[in-house]
Structure formats: C-alpha cells, structure tokens
Motif scaffolding. Sequence first.
Motif, short mmCIF file in Angstrom:
data_model
loop_
_atom_site.label_atom_id
_atom_site.label_comp_id
_atom_site.label_asym_id
_atom_site.label_seq_id
_atom_site.Cartn_x
_atom_site.Cartn_y
_atom_site.Cartn_z
N ALA A 23 0.84 -1.21 0.00
CA ALA A 23 0.00 0.00 0.00
C ALA A 23 0.87 1.25 0.00
N GLY A 24 1.94 1.22 0.77
CA GLY A 24 2.85 2.36 0.80
C GLY A 24 3.50 2.62 -0.55
N LEU A 25 3.89 1.55 -1.22
CA LEU A 25 4.51 1.71 -2.54
C LEU A 25 3.49 2.20 -3.58
N GLU A 26 2.26 1.72 -3.49
CA GLU A 26 1.23 2.22 -4.41
C GLU A 26 0.98 3.71 -4.16
N LEU A 27 0.95 4.09 -2.90
CA LEU A 27 0.78 5.51 -2.56
C LEU A 27 1.94 6.33 -3.12
N LEU A 28 3.15 5.84 -2.95
CA LEU A 28 4.33 6.52 -3.48
C LEU A 28 4.23 6.67 -5.00
N GLN A 29 3.80 5.63 -5.68
CA GLN A 29 3.69 5.69 -7.14
C GLN A 29 2.72 6.78 -7.59
N GLY A 30 1.75 7.10 -6.77
CA GLY A 30 0.82 8.17 -7.10
C GLY A 30 1.49 9.54 -7.17
N PHE A 31 2.63 9.67 -6.51
CA PHE A 31 3.36 10.93 -6.52
C PHE A 31 4.48 10.98 -7.56
N LEU A 32 4.75 9.86 -8.20
CA LEU A 32 5.80 9.81 -9.22
C LEU A 32 5.18 10.10 -10.57
N PRO A 33 5.69 11.10 -11.28
CA PRO A 33 5.06 11.47 -12.55
C PRO A 33 5.13 10.38 -13.62
N TRP A 34 6.05 9.46 -13.50
CA TRP A 34 6.20 8.41 -14.51
C TRP A 34 5.51 7.11 -14.12
N ARG A 35 4.83 7.09 -12.97
CA ARG A 35 4.11 5.89 -12.52
C ARG A 35 2.68 6.26 -12.15
N THR A 36 1.84 5.27 -12.03
CA THR A 36 0.47 5.50 -11.55
C THR A 36 0.17 4.50 -10.45
N ALA A 37 -0.60 4.94 -9.48
CA ALA A 37 -1.06 4.05 -8.42
C ALA A 37 -2.33 3.35 -8.91
N GLU A 38 -2.41 2.04 -8.68
CA GLU A 38 -3.59 1.28 -9.09
C GLU A 38 -4.07 0.43 -7.93
N TRP A 39 -5.34 0.59 -7.60
CA TRP A 39 -5.88 -0.19 -6.49
C TRP A 39 -5.89 -1.68 -6.83
N THR A 40 -5.96 -2.02 -8.13
CA THR A 40 -5.94 -3.44 -8.51
C THR A 40 -4.57 -4.06 -8.25
N ASP A 41 -3.53 -3.25 -8.29
CA ASP A 41 -2.20 -3.76 -7.91
C ASP A 41 -2.20 -4.12 -6.43
N LEU A 42 -2.81 -3.27 -5.61
CA LEU A 42 -2.87 -3.54 -4.17
C LEU A 42 -3.69 -4.81 -3.89
N VAL A 43 -4.75 -5.01 -4.66
CA VAL A 43 -5.54 -6.23 -4.52
C VAL A 43 -4.69 -7.46 -4.84
N ALA A 44 -3.92 -7.37 -5.92
CA ALA A 44 -3.05 -8.49 -6.31
C ALA A 44 -1.97 -8.72 -5.26
N ASN A 45 -1.39 -7.64 -4.72
CA ASN A 45 -0.39 -7.76 -3.66
C ASN A 45 -0.97 -8.50 -2.45
N THR A 46 -2.17 -8.07 -2.06
CA THR A 46 -2.84 -8.65 -0.89
C THR A 46 -3.18 -10.11 -1.13
N ALA A 47 -3.65 -10.43 -2.32
CA ALA A 47 -3.98 -11.82 -2.65
C ALA A 47 -2.74 -12.71 -2.58
N GLY A 48 -1.65 -12.25 -3.15
CA GLY A 48 -0.42 -13.03 -3.11
C GLY A 48 0.08 -13.24 -1.69
N ALA A 49 0.10 -12.18 -0.90
CA ALA A 49 0.55 -12.29 0.49
C ALA A 49 -0.39 -13.20 1.28
N GLY A 50 -1.69 -13.10 1.00
CA GLY A 50 -2.66 -13.95 1.69
C GLY A 50 -2.48 -15.42 1.37
N VAL A 51 -2.27 -15.73 0.11
CA VAL A 51 -2.05 -17.13 -0.28
C VAL A 51 -0.80 -17.68 0.39
#
Length: 117
Positions: free
Chosen positions: A71-99
């Motif tokens: 979540a912290g890295l997704e938030l950081l990406q929102g402030f980087l002009p060359w990246r975008t924050a995506e909530w679906t990335d956070l969902v995938a991160n959470t799913a992987g960690a959960g499994v």
Amino acid sequence: MRRVGWAPALVWAAGIFLMSVRPRPPELGALSDKWLHALAYAVLAWLLRPPLGRTRRAGLVALLLAVLYGAGLELLQGFLPWRTAEWTDLVANTAGAGVATVVASPLTRTGRGEGGP
C-alpha cells in the motif's frame, strides 16, 4: 541469529521497491502484471514469516507487513510522474501475500503452545 533471518525479506523488499519506482516497468507480453504483483508479495510474506516466529500471530503480522508495504509503494507511485497508483495492484499484492500466509501456516505451526490449531 534473528538479524540474519531478516536479510532475505529486506533484500526482496528492496527489489520490489526498485521495480516499483522504475520509470518504465518491464514488458510482460500477454502476462498480466497482476500475476507478478501477487508472486512478489507472496514471496515477501513468505520471507517475513521466519524472523517473526512460528505462531499464527506471526503469520498475520507477516501478512499485514506485506500488505502495508504494498500500500505504501502504491501511494508513493501516485506521486511519481512516470508511474500510476492502481488499487488493482494492491488487490493483487494482498492476494499473493494472503495465499503465502495460508500455505505457510500449516508448514510453520509448532503446536498448541505456540499458536496451535
């Protein structure tokens, strides 16, 4: 000995960080980047587990740390002009960690005295 136990998780987390802030993520062809997110955070949660202990609580802490890191890295990406924050990335991160947490749970449980069934 516990300090050595954190090294693999810290190195892996640093690798995730570097890939997360790169101006141009690697091309994946037909493979969705969500699979790589899930895999990266599954490995992170798996590596966080041993230095935290062999209890059920340790597994939940590993899961929480991995999800908060993502979540912290997704938030950081929102402030980087060359990246975008995506909530679906956070969902995938959470799913992987959960499994990883679910799979690791029976493998690391030591008995009733340390978080048992």
